[in-house]
Design a protein around this motif. Sequence first.
Motif, PDB file in Angstrom:
ATOM      1  N   GLN A  28      34.271  43.563  41.121  1.00 42.32           N
ATOM      2  CA  GLN A  28      33.491  44.444  40.252  1.00 42.32           C
ATOM      3  C   GLN A  28      33.713  45.893  40.663  1.00 42.32           C
ATOM      4  OE1 GLN A  28      29.279  43.773  40.410  1.00 42.32           O
ATOM      5  NE2 GLN A  28      28.817  45.202  38.757  1.00 42.32           N
ATOM      6  N   ALA A  29      33.975  46.742  39.666  1.00 42.50           N
ATOM      7  CA  ALA A  29      34.042  48.182  39.911  1.00 42.50           C
ATOM      8  C   ALA A  29      32.615  48.709  39.875  1.00 42.50           C
ATOM      9  CB  ALA A  29      34.909  48.864  38.868  1.00 42.50           C
ATOM     10  N   THR A  30      32.082  49.068  41.047  1.00 32.36           N
ATOM     11  CA  THR A  30      30.669  49.443  41.145  1.00 32.36           C
ATOM     12  C   THR A  30      30.432  50.930  40.946  1.00 32.36           C
ATOM     13  OG1 THR A  30      30.931  49.550  43.546  1.00 32.36           O
ATOM     14  CG2 THR A  30      30.064  47.501  42.614  1.00 32.36           C
ATOM     15  N   HIS A  76      30.818  37.769  47.034  1.00 31.04           N
ATOM     16  CA  HIS A  76      30.445  37.135  48.300  1.00 31.04           C
ATOM     17  C   HIS A  76      30.762  38.003  49.509  1.00 31.04           C
ATOM     18  CE1 HIS A  76      29.766  33.724  45.779  1.00 31.04           C
ATOM     19  NE2 HIS A  76      31.036  33.443  45.618  1.00 31.04           N
ATOM     20  N   ARG A  77      31.042  39.313  49.290  1.00 28.78           N
ATOM     21  CA  ARG A  77      31.251  40.218  50.423  1.00 28.78           C
ATOM     22  C   ARG A  77      30.345  41.427  50.258  1.00 28.78           C
ATOM     23  NH1 ARG A  77      37.400  41.011  52.371  1.00 28.78           N
ATOM     24  NH2 ARG A  77      36.212  42.415  53.723  1.00 28.78           N
ATOM     25  N   THR A  78      29.811  41.910  51.372  1.00 26.96           N
ATOM     26  CA  THR A  78      28.874  43.035  51.299  1.00 26.96           C
ATOM     27  C   THR A  78      29.584  44.379  51.401  1.00 26.96           C
ATOM     28  OG1 THR A  78      28.520  42.860  53.688  1.00 26.96           O
ATOM     29  CG2 THR A  78      26.963  41.686  52.259  1.00 26.96           C
ATOM     30  N   ASP A  79      30.753  44.414  52.068  1.00 24.61           N
ATOM     31  CA  ASP A  79      31.462  45.691  52.193  1.00 24.61           C
ATOM     32  C   ASP A  79      32.194  46.026  50.898  1.00 24.61           C
ATOM     33  OD1 ASP A  79      33.167  43.465  52.744  1.00 24.61           O
ATOM     34  OD2 ASP A  79      34.706  44.865  53.432  1.00 24.61           O
ATOM     35  N   ARG A  80      32.456  47.311  50.721  1.00 20.61           N
ATOM     36  CA  ARG A  80      33.130  47.773  49.503  1.00 20.61           C
ATOM     37  C   ARG A  80      34.306  48.674  49.888  1.00 20.61           C
ATOM     38  NH1 ARG A  80      27.990  48.909  45.397  1.00 20.61           N
ATOM     39  NH2 ARG A  80      27.144  46.804  45.596  1.00 20.61           N
ATOM     40  N   GLN A  81      35.318  48.650  49.044  1.00 21.63           N
ATOM     41  CA  GLN A  81      36.498  49.473  49.254  1.00 21.63           C
ATOM     42  C   GLN A  81      36.561  50.544  48.174  1.00 21.63           C
ATOM     43  OE1 GLN A  81      38.817  49.537  51.573  1.00 21.63           O
ATOM     44  NE2 GLN A  81      38.614  47.605  52.680  1.00 21.63           N
ATOM     45  N   VAL A  82      37.023  51.722  48.551  1.00 26.05           N
ATOM     46  CA  VAL A  82      37.262  52.786  47.572  1.00 26.05           C
ATOM     47  C   VAL A  82      38.773  52.973  47.453  1.00 26.05           C
ATOM     48  CG1 VAL A  82      36.972  55.216  47.004  1.00 26.05           C
ATOM     49  CG2 VAL A  82      35.082  53.940  48.033  1.00 26.05           C
TER      50      VAL A  82
END
Length: 429
Positions: A227-229, A246-252
């Motif tokens: 998902q693009a948050t 199912h993952r809490t970290d996000r990548q930019v």
Amino acid sequence: MNYDQTIDYLITRLPMFSRLGAAAYKADLNNIIRLCDFLGNPQRKFRSIHVAGTNGKGSVSHMLASILQAAGYKTALHTSPHLRDFRERIKVNGEMIPKEYVVSFTEKIKPVIDEIDPSFFEISVAMAFDYFADEQPDFAIIETGLGGRLDSTNILLPELSIITNIGWDHMNLLGDSLEKIAGEKAGIIKTNTPVVIGEVIPETKEVFIKTALEKAAQLTIASSNWQATDWKWKDHELQVEVAEQHRTDRQVYRLDLPGLYQTKNILTVLEACSILKTKGWNIPEEAIHTGFRQVKKTTGLHGRWEQIHQHPSVIMDVAHNEAGVKQLVAQLELTDHHALHIVLGMVKDKAIDKVLALLPHHAVYYFTQASIPRALEADELRSQAEAIGLKGKSYPDVNTALKQALAVAKQDDLILVCGSVFLVAEVNL
């Protein structure tokens, strides 16, 4: 023949869809099978990733190629149509096929051309397969022309199939419902071969699931797993924050293709990379970041919300169907500008009325046409547009129209050139 003579021969001798439309479309695989038999079946001599979809397949193909190159893999790329040079269609590690190869291949294949009268696209696909077999890339990313089931590229047995999305386009050839169009695109799904679907709608989801089950193909839907948050534009880049299920970290991720619609294509590419990693390919996160940031530099992709002039801003975009123009209009609404000028040209076999209905009434229009037989005449386009309240004048070619827009526009205005790949290809600025 030299290179220029060879291209002239191919364009004049062979039916070309970009110029003629449906009359150039060959609705079976007989010709490509015959061509590849003559060449020793080069399509069996390299690993491939096969990409189809209504919109986004070109962007996804180029993004994935950029990432694989950043990961250290020798990567071939076949896309269509080209903007300026035929050789844009066939690249290895971002380098176009040599002119000498185009000439020698054409001489070699002439006896079969005389025998079966193939289309321009069939010859370009056969040439790409032949060149890639010689070059032995680690991957060849192959974009379909249109459809999938009967597309000339569909004699591949790929490592991975990708279908970006389904929308209304080429209905005269692919079907008059989204389910039928999805069925044609689903034709690239192969037995026991994973397939990534970028995004689905209720009309298409079941078509893909049913086909994948019949072929025992592992199916994943990118928009369900990623998902693009958040997103923002900065320094001519699109920065997209992405969350994985199912993952809490996000990548930019920073992308040098600033079109907002790329937020969907990024998710498709990330899912494709995830599948390739499960198959044993080494694609580090660093390579994914680098690949996204250098798509244009690495692969030479152009015409996707591409700024070619400042003060006033001139943007080119190859959006040409209902779904693509809808996303383009959404981006216009988020872009800072004073007055809006739209240089518009389309081809006859698109859903002209549906596209025109999406366009903003407050813009000043410069109706024009590309120099191909398929182009809708500028006066006819203006007439249809005026009937629904879009105002402007018609011009004989895109550069005349753009010159007039530049003469009228103020420094903080925005000029958009869109409606046809072939119109964008003729811009000289």
